[in-house]
Scaffold this motif. Sequence first.
Motif, short mmCIF file in Angstrom:
data_model
loop_
_atom_site.label_atom_id
_atom_site.label_comp_id
_atom_site.label_asym_id
_atom_site.label_seq_id
_atom_site.Cartn_x
_atom_site.Cartn_y
_atom_site.Cartn_z
N ARG A 59 -7.86 41.48 52.06
CA ARG A 59 -9.26 41.24 52.71
C ARG A 59 -9.91 40.60 51.60
O ARG A 59 -10.83 39.27 51.57
CB ARG A 59 -9.80 42.05 53.44
CG ARG A 59 -9.90 42.22 54.70
CD ARG A 59 -9.46 42.93 55.84
NE ARG A 59 -10.59 43.99 55.31
CZ ARG A 59 -10.04 45.49 55.09
NH1 ARG A 59 -8.80 45.51 55.63
NH2 ARG A 59 -10.97 46.34 54.51
N LEU A 60 -10.44 41.21 50.18
CA LEU A 60 -11.36 40.85 49.63
C LEU A 60 -10.26 39.31 48.27
O LEU A 60 -10.99 38.24 48.57
CB LEU A 60 -12.11 41.52 48.33
CG LEU A 60 -12.55 40.68 47.08
CD1 LEU A 60 -13.68 40.44 47.51
CD2 LEU A 60 -12.88 41.87 46.40
N ASP A 61 -9.31 39.21 48.44
CA ASP A 61 -8.64 38.30 47.70
C ASP A 61 -8.59 36.82 48.87
O ASP A 61 -8.54 35.55 48.42
CB ASP A 61 -7.35 38.55 47.12
CG ASP A 61 -6.20 38.03 46.42
OD1 ASP A 61 -7.04 37.29 45.71
OD2 ASP A 61 -5.22 37.52 46.72
N ASP A 62 -8.59 37.54 49.97
CA ASP A 62 -8.56 35.68 50.92
C ASP A 62 -9.48 35.65 51.16
O ASP A 62 -9.94 34.24 51.38
CB ASP A 62 -7.76 36.35 52.81
CG ASP A 62 -6.64 36.90 52.01
OD1 ASP A 62 -5.68 36.68 51.21
OD2 ASP A 62 -5.59 37.55 53.17
N ALA A 63 -10.72 36.29 50.92
CA ALA A 63 -11.80 35.90 51.74
C ALA A 63 -12.49 34.79 50.07
O ALA A 63 -13.30 33.73 49.72
CB ALA A 63 -12.99 37.34 51.48
N MET A 91 -18.74 34.44 42.00
CA MET A 91 -18.55 34.83 40.26
C MET A 91 -18.87 36.05 40.95
O MET A 91 -17.87 36.62 40.31
CB MET A 91 -19.54 33.97 39.49
CG MET A 91 -19.19 32.68 39.58
SD MET A 91 -21.16 32.54 38.28
CE MET A 91 -20.91 33.78 36.93
N THR A 92 -19.62 37.06 41.37
CA THR A 92 -19.46 38.00 41.59
C THR A 92 -17.89 38.74 42.32
O THR A 92 -17.37 40.27 41.70
CB THR A 92 -20.73 38.62 42.79
OG1 THR A 92 -21.82 38.40 42.48
CG2 THR A 92 -20.95 39.37 42.78
N ALA A 93 -17.37 38.41 43.20
CA ALA A 93 -16.80 38.53 44.27
C ALA A 93 -15.05 38.58 43.17
O ALA A 93 -14.33 39.56 43.18
CB ALA A 93 -15.80 37.33 45.26
N ALA A 133 -20.88 40.79 50.75
CA ALA A 133 -21.45 40.66 49.85
C ALA A 133 -21.15 38.64 50.57
O ALA A 133 -22.23 37.67 50.73
CB ALA A 133 -21.57 39.80 48.74
N ILE A 134 -19.88 38.50 50.28
CA ILE A 134 -19.33 36.74 50.88
C ILE A 134 -19.70 36.40 51.97
O ILE A 134 -19.81 35.16 52.29
CB ILE A 134 -17.96 36.86 50.70
CG1 ILE A 134 -17.73 37.19 49.60
CG2 ILE A 134 -17.23 35.16 51.49
CD1 ILE A 134 -16.12 36.88 49.12
#
Length: 418
Positions: A59-63, A91-93, A133-134
Amino acid sequence: MNGAPESFWQWAVPALIVFGAAAALAGAAIWALRRARRSPRARAAAERERIEAGSALVRLDDAVAELDIEVELSGALYDGTAPATLRRARMTAQHARDEAFAEFQELGPDTHPDEVTRVSRRIRTRTDAATAAIAHARTEHADWMTANVTAAAQVQAAQERWAALRDQIGDPQPLLDDLAARFDAAEWADAARAATDARAGLAEAERLLRDAAERAADPTRSALASLTRAERMLRRTQTAARTLEENHRVVVDAAEAVAGELEAARAALRQATTVRDGLEPADAARLGGQMREIEVALTAAEEHALRRPTATVAAVARLRDRLDLALGDARTAQQRLRGARTALPGALAAARQAIAHAAPAVAQAGADARVRLAAAEQDLARARGADDPVAALDAARRALRDAEDASALADYDRLTRG
């Protein structure tokens, strides 16, 4: 006088028995606890934690992938006037994702279940926080756009991006026709799929933007849903266009390099003959047998080199790897260095081809495939930046193996999903 020792033993023996039994019970309890922590049930529970962490990582990679394009679009559309919220969140993600990829990759079949659980939960905590955060940054950006950009202006900007993307893609058919005339279908199948996706994406985005324009012109209707879907389709189309360009470049570059790679492989075989002549008879016979097999495989690959350049370059890279393994420590340091220099270009090309082939499928796959592809990309970057040809060659070969593993894992994911 003699009663004292007897009294001591009368007290000591039962105490020793009690303490010994307690120690044995404690040891048995510790053994049972350790065994339970490595039991099939414990491993199954740890695997569930790992799968959950992998899902959060996907999910994070897709975001992050969506955010990459969104940041680019924001900079292009608003000339830097938009707030920097999206850039900071990206940058944070990215940092959180890369750290999570590295940790996830270390969770192997021999990792203790307790460690798997601990690391998996830490990955979930970090990735969930980065994903949140995104989402927060997107909300802030959307609020800024609502306050500063009208729906009609957003639609117009999206239409301009659509037109620019259409002009960038152009008509891919002549390019595909050229590939079809020169190479076997398997060589340009990825490019053909990307061209189909790009065409379909442009058509769908155009339809959605027409609907958004109609809605933006009517005060009683909202254009947000259609505009959001159009934006997403534009991003997918842009990705397809990049894939088309990269795959075309990979095939053409391989066609230019394949003759040199074949000649370098034959030169390596000639050098191996010199090494073989200096070995003991048994070792020379073993190496000679390997060399003959490699020679046969090289000749077979050469027969189709013009029509299948990427497949041939990859095959030659694997044969060079096999030859190096067969030679082992029989070569001098200078010979190893010279061999690495000649093998490196082909290994880099093969790794790049494998990564380009894997990327579209891996983008739709689970965490294991994505982590393996990320490792391949990192190893390829190390290979390109290494000063030592031997270290660079090792990294390029790892990149090739990781990319091929990523493709296999992505295929498995697709099959199991049905």
